[in-house]
Design an enzyme around this catalytic site. Structure first.
Site, PDB file in Angstrom:
ATOM      1  N   ASN A 189       0.965  -1.081   0.134  1.00  0.00           N
ATOM      2  CA  ASN A 189      -0.092  -0.066  -0.175  1.00  0.00           C
ATOM      3  C   ASN A 189       0.876   1.338   0.058  1.00  0.00           C
ATOM      4  OD1 ASN A 189      -2.770   0.917   2.346  1.00  0.00           O
ATOM      5  ND2 ASN A 189      -2.150   1.870   0.224  1.00  0.00           N
ATOM      6  N   ASN A 194      -6.365  10.724  -0.126  1.00  0.00           N
ATOM      7  CA  ASN A 194      -6.565   9.783  -1.104  1.00  0.00           C
ATOM      8  C   ASN A 194      -6.348  10.036  -2.657  1.00  0.00           C
ATOM      9  OD1 ASN A 194      -7.549   7.744   0.828  1.00  0.00           O
ATOM     10  ND2 ASN A 194      -9.415   9.179   0.880  1.00  0.00           N
ATOM     11  N   CYS A 231      -4.781   5.667   8.378  1.00  0.00           N
ATOM     12  CA  CYS A 231      -4.391   4.337   7.523  1.00  0.00           C
ATOM     13  C   CYS A 231      -3.339   3.605   8.203  1.00  0.00           C
ATOM     14  CB  CYS A 231      -4.135   4.705   6.079  1.00  0.00           C
ATOM     15  SG  CYS A 231      -3.298   3.284   5.176  1.00  0.00           S
ATOM     16  N   GLY A 232      -3.501   2.446   8.597  1.00  0.00           N
ATOM     17  CA  GLY A 232      -2.436   1.704   9.379  1.00  0.00           C
ATOM     18  C   GLY A 232      -1.226   1.547   8.565  1.00  0.00           C
ATOM     19  N   ASN A 233      -0.972   1.348   7.221  1.00  0.00           N
ATOM     20  CA  ASN A 233       0.027   1.010   6.439  1.00  0.00           C
ATOM     21  C   ASN A 233       0.546   2.354   6.360  1.00  0.00           C
ATOM     22  OD1 ASN A 233      -0.730  -1.678   6.004  1.00  0.00           O
ATOM     23  ND2 ASN A 233      -2.388  -1.111   4.292  1.00  0.00           N
ATOM     24  N   GLU A 266     -12.355  -3.213  -0.922  1.00  0.00           N
ATOM     25  CA  GLU A 266     -12.322  -1.892  -0.156  1.00  0.00           C
ATOM     26  C   GLU A 266     -13.511  -1.052  -0.902  1.00  0.00           C
ATOM     27  OE1 GLU A 266      -7.671  -1.142   0.978  1.00  0.00           O
ATOM     28  OE2 GLU A 266      -9.223   0.220   1.494  1.00  0.00           O
ATOM     29  N   CYS A 270      -5.387  -4.689   3.651  1.00  0.00           N
ATOM     30  CA  CYS A 270      -6.028  -3.338   4.293  1.00  0.00           C
ATOM     31  C   CYS A 270      -6.112  -3.459   5.633  1.00  0.00           C
ATOM     32  CB  CYS A 270      -7.684  -3.412   3.802  1.00  0.00           C
ATOM     33  SG  CYS A 270      -8.589  -2.504   4.942  1.00  0.00           S
ATOM     34  N   GLY A 271      -5.183  -2.456   6.370  1.00  0.00           N
ATOM     35  CA  GLY A 271      -5.096  -2.564   7.752  1.00  0.00           C
ATOM     36  C   GLY A 271      -6.057  -3.004   8.846  1.00  0.00           C
ATOM     37  N   SER A 272      -7.416  -2.238   8.343  1.00  0.00           N
ATOM     38  CA  SER A 272      -8.318  -2.438   9.302  1.00  0.00           C
ATOM     39  C   SER A 272      -9.119  -3.805   8.926  1.00  0.00           C
ATOM     40  CB  SER A 272      -9.341  -1.096   9.129  1.00  0.00           C
ATOM     41  OG  SER A 272      -9.928  -0.949   7.884  1.00  0.00           O
TER      42      SER A 272
END
EC number: 5.1.1.7
Lengths: 279, 279
Positions: A11, A64, A73-75, A187, A196-198
């Site tokens: 990502n 975005n 966003c975790g990544n 997503e 996707c982190g979540s």
């Protein structure tokens, strides 16, 4: 103008360090994101992150591809911590984003980021409705969602459309195997993504609920390996990569292709795209 | 390691200048191309060009995303001439490639490159078989191949498969409109691309044959405007853009994602992808 190209589990992001000074004016940030994310005539990325480092915390804002601003966003978070630690040589413990403050920690080659608490809201026939900061529908599957996800697309679209009246949902497929969970997410507004982190957190929670409980779950995604610590946070733990430093040549606003595509995406009275003359 | 990101009609390339010294060892060039072209964990491009400038000529070698070496590419050629002219400040007249020597000329913001002679080999029911250095099947259409090409895909695949026994063919759609030709190509092994140089030349030749003759044809592609001078060369004339200079961080061979993906693409005895442990 200087930038860095980074990615977390494939990502990828353009990172702009605005610690010393604002590099892209506020009003230009959405348009810069649209230009920079263009994979052929820009830099090419899933999003742009602007950071300001102020140890022991660092502020991250993320835009975005379509120019909209996201909360978290975790990544991207892992990439920011890696950059501040390795390029700026600073030690940070807190990441500030629109979704609040997140504990972060460098663990050797891995980076742990505190992510929003995840909760199973409802068990339904096909799977689990999970709130992981964003809505996920977690579906257990025996297929391999990493290599064999093509056949899951129609079902994912059907599930997505059922939730569309409620703002849609991210559809996350999870396949338990001996010592790991294989996960891929369809997503909202994007489609299939490498990691996707979540989605990884939501799937780990369901996996732990059914087969656990587990303190930590090891997850394989198409973008690489992630770990979720459920007992502490939860924490999303993974790697991040700083690929290269870049120096733009000339002013991105003057980039003819960006102008042409912005110009050609404006509509003539007839509704057809208005195309510049072929001069 | 330094590189430049360039594009011609949205056909984009990583440019490595090896004039002063070899930067990527010969044996590593295919693997470097595979890594560098990866849009998420590499730099991201359609191909990599290695150049050696020796005014008044410049040598260009071009590698595809899959690591194979191609003979020539019109869009890449313009980028190389722009780079040598604007970044190296040198004046070149000849571009040397595996397909031989090509006359080149800077015309203000446009760059002209001599391309292989194009010839209509056969007229068949659905269109024209054209040799433009590479085989093209040119099909005239009333649809707009730039914005409305989705509906042409099945037919393109059918035509492609009919020629597959003979090595396949690039299927080029051309829609004549008042003062320009709108063109898009379904490229062999790639699919739809924003702008295929040889496709633009093949379509211009057919257009001139039916509606001309014309000395020069103005062509609109999804990647921008190109002109073909049929009376002189032929010459493919278009713009090119130098987007940024990049400096790789660390050794691309050590890039964990590239290793992981190379490792995971190797097959275990059972034929399933061999995946690294999630350490």
């Amino acid at each position: 103008m200087q930038f860095w190209k980074v990615h977390g589990a494939r990502n990828d992001f353009v990172l702009v360090d605005e610690t010393e000074e604002e590099v892209v004016p506020e009003s230009d940030k959405p348009d810069f994101a649209r230009w920079a994310c263009d994979r052929r005539s820009g830099v090419g990325a899933d999003g742009v992150v602007f950071i300001r480092s102020d140890p022991p915390s660092v502020e991250m804002r993320i835009f975005n591809r379509d120019g909209s601003e996201a909360e978290f966003c975790g990544n991207a978070a892992r990439c920011v911590v890696k950059y501040v630690t390795e390029v700026r040589g600073e030690n940070v413990k807190i990441l500030r984003t629109l979704s609040g403050a997140h504990r972060v920690e460098v663990q050797g080659g891995w980076i742990a980021v505190e992510v929003p608490e995840a909760e199973i809201k409802k068990v339904v026939e096909l799977g689990y409705e999970v709130d992981a900061g964003v809505p996920h529908f977690v579906r257990l599957t025996e297929r391999d969602p990493i290599h064999d996800f093509g056949g899951l697309t129609d079902e994912a679209k059907t599930i997505f459309s059922e939730y569309e009246p409620k703002g849609g949902v991210n559809v996350t497929y999870a396949a338990p195997s001996v010592d790991e969970l294989r996960v891929r997410t369809f997503e909202r507004g994007v489609g299939w993504t490498p990691a996707c982190g979540s989605g990884v957190v939501a799937a780990s929670l369901v996996y732990s609920e059914i087969f656990g409980p587990f303190e930590e779950v090891s997850v394989r995604t198409a973008g690489g390996c992630l770990r979720v610590s459920l007992s502490d946070g939860p924490l999303l733990i993974g790697r991040a990569e700083i690929v290269y430093k870049g120096e733009l040549r000339g002013d991105w606003r003057e980039n003819t292709d960006h102008q042409r595509r912005r110009h050609s995406l404006s509509r003539s009275p007839s509704g057809r795209p208005r195309l510049q003359e072929c001069r």
